[in-house]
Design an enzyme around this catalytic site. Structure first.
Site, PDB file in Angstrom:
ATOM      1  CD  GLU A  38      -3.159  -1.109   1.844  1.00 40.43           C
ATOM      2  OE1 GLU A  38      -3.101  -0.335   3.133  1.00 40.43           O
ATOM      3  OE2 GLU A  38      -4.115  -1.604   1.957  1.00 40.43           O
ATOM      4  CD  GLU A  77      -4.223  -5.528   2.930  1.00 44.88           C
ATOM      5  OE1 GLU A  77      -5.361  -4.912   3.392  1.00 44.88           O
ATOM      6  OE2 GLU A  77      -2.903  -5.577   3.205  1.00 44.88           O
TER       7      GLU A  77
HETATM    8  C1  BGC Z   1      -3.286  -2.733   7.175  1.00 49.05           C
HETATM    9  C2  BGC Z   1      -4.160  -3.491   8.529  1.00 49.05           C
HETATM   10  C3  BGC Z   1      -5.488  -2.926   8.521  1.00 49.05           C
HETATM   11  C4  BGC Z   1      -6.437  -3.468   7.118  1.00 49.05           C
HETATM   12  C5  BGC Z   1      -7.540  -2.856   6.910  1.00 49.05           C
HETATM   13  C6  BGC Z   1      -3.904  -3.443   5.905  1.00 49.05           C
HETATM   14  O1  BGC Z   1      -3.231  -3.167   4.807  1.00 49.05           O
HETATM   15  O2  BGC Z   1      -1.711  -3.253   7.484  1.00 49.05           O
HETATM   16  O3  BGC Z   1      -3.498  -2.577   9.575  1.00 49.05           O
HETATM   17  O4  BGC Z   1      -6.149  -3.502   9.350  1.00 49.05           O
HETATM   18  O5  BGC Z   1      -5.254  -3.040   5.947  1.00 49.05           O
HETATM   19  O6  BGC Z   1      -7.743  -1.617   6.883  1.00 49.05           O
END
Ligand code: BGC
Length: 361
Positions: free
Chosen positions: A184, A301
């Site tokens: 990210e 993710e």
């Molecule tokens: C972050 C986490 C977070 C998740 C959802 C991830 O990329 O590292 O800390 O909980 O995104 O926001």
């Protein structure tokens, strides 16, 4: 009618662009423009179509979040446990995405030497995954200082040094060990980020010419920044990633780290035609990019936080996973056993509705 649709799209994209994961920036091309370039949503079949050839066989994955991504393991209430490897294998996952805050374990410049302790810990995880026939993605996560890259080019030196060490250390591992350059990136202009990726890849390729490497675009790995990636044409072992938490007000309702998110409590996702169309439209952008470039896509993710109601979370999760598969994206749910968790580590039990939303029975 078309005008109305465009206005709605603009509003949706603007709202999601205000999330902390997706702050408005001036440097990258407008997300509004990107989204409106997509003509009509392509209806996706909802049967799983994921095949072994997809995306370098990453298949279905789960993130080991809140473990080594915390400032120190345990700080966020979770330690990596050996039983987790068995559990995910038995549940039918093929891959673990393993986020590690490597930047917290480097010594000082110019060497930025990684602590032997973190390498030993990651070695242990790699060994546990490999022994069970699971792929593992070693992911440089939470290098949060990277937001200052424009003002401090030394951050790139630190990242390259981390990769020089990791690449050398893991060069003899099997192909089931993947690398992910940096989670990210945000508040970084795309050209500067492309330079970082190019240099990191050249460091990695010195010792790992054929390893699959996962790369993502700026704006928190958004789907619409795949378009701005400039990757070495000669590298045919790249997988592009994007992260997806939309509608953000649904997935991050009540999330302690998302400002104002208590106001979103009670937001539901019921899978209306409109809700589904928004997701299909976004995913179609990634699919079109993948078809154009020939680079496989990994949805690295997605997840809905525990403060949302369970039926909505299950419906959203299932729709995302099946839609990703229908577009031949491999995917990784965020995450195993914390706030988005499919596994309850206190009661040692799966949240079966969520698990089966990901991996149908
Ligand atoms: C972050 C986490 C977070 C998740 C959802 C991830 O990329 O590292 O800390 O909980 O995104 O926001």
């Amino acid at each position: 009618m078309i005008r109305k649709l465009l206005a709605l799209l603009t509003l949706v994209v603007f709202l999601s662009s205000c999330s902390p994961k997706n702050p408005p920036t001036t440097e990258s091309p407008s997300p509004v423009l990107k989204s409106t370039q997509v003509p009509t949503p392509t209806p996706a079949p909802l049967e799983p179509t994921l095949t072994a050839e997809v995306a370098g066989v990453l298949g279905r994955a789960v993130n080991f979040g809140n473990m080594l991504e915390a400032p120190a393991e345990g700080d966020w209430g979770l330690f990596v446990k050996e039983e987790y490897f068995d559990l995910v294998k038995e549940a039918g996952f093929q891959t673990i995405r393993f986020p590690v805050r490597f930047s917290a374990y480097t010594g000082s410049a110019p060497d930025y030497k990684l602590s032997p302790a973190i390498l030993t810990r990651v070695d242990w995880a790699v060994e546990n995954a490999t022994r069970r026939g699971l792929n593992i993605i070693i992911d440089v996560h939470h290098f949060d200082e990277m937001v200052g890259l424009t003002k401090n080019p030394e951050l790139k030196v630190q990242l390259l040094s981390i990769w020089q060490q990791l690449a050398e250390h893991y060069q003899d591992q099997p192909a089931s060990v993947y690398f992910e350059i940096c989670n990210e990136p945000n508040n970084i202009p795309a050209p500067a980020w492309n330079e970082v990726l190019r240099d990191a890849l050249s460091v990695i390729r010195t010792t790992n010419p054929d390893r699959w490497v996962v790369v993502g675009g700026v704006d928190w790995n958004s789907f619409y920044t795949l378009e701005s990636l400039e990757l070495p044409a000669s590298d045919d072992h790249l997988i592009a990633t994007f992260h997806y938490y939309s509608p953000f007000e649904f997935t991050h309702q009540g999330a302690e780290w998302a400002a104002g998110s208590n106001d979103w409590l009670g937001t539901k996702w019921s899978g209306t035609e409109e809700e589904k169309a928004a997701i299909l439209r976004d995913f179609s952008v990634a699919r079109a990019w993948s078809e154009k470039t020939g680079i496989p896509v990994f949805l690295g993710e997605f997840g809905a936080y525990s403060k949302g109601d369970m039926p909505s979370r299950v419906a959203w999760t299932q729709f995302i996973a099946r839609t990703a598969e229908s577009m031949n994206f491999s995917w990784a749910y965020w995450e195993l056993a914390a706030g988005f968790g499919i596994y309850d580590p206190v009661n040692s039990s799966w949240r079966t509705d969520l698990l089966h939303a990901l991996i149908p029975e």
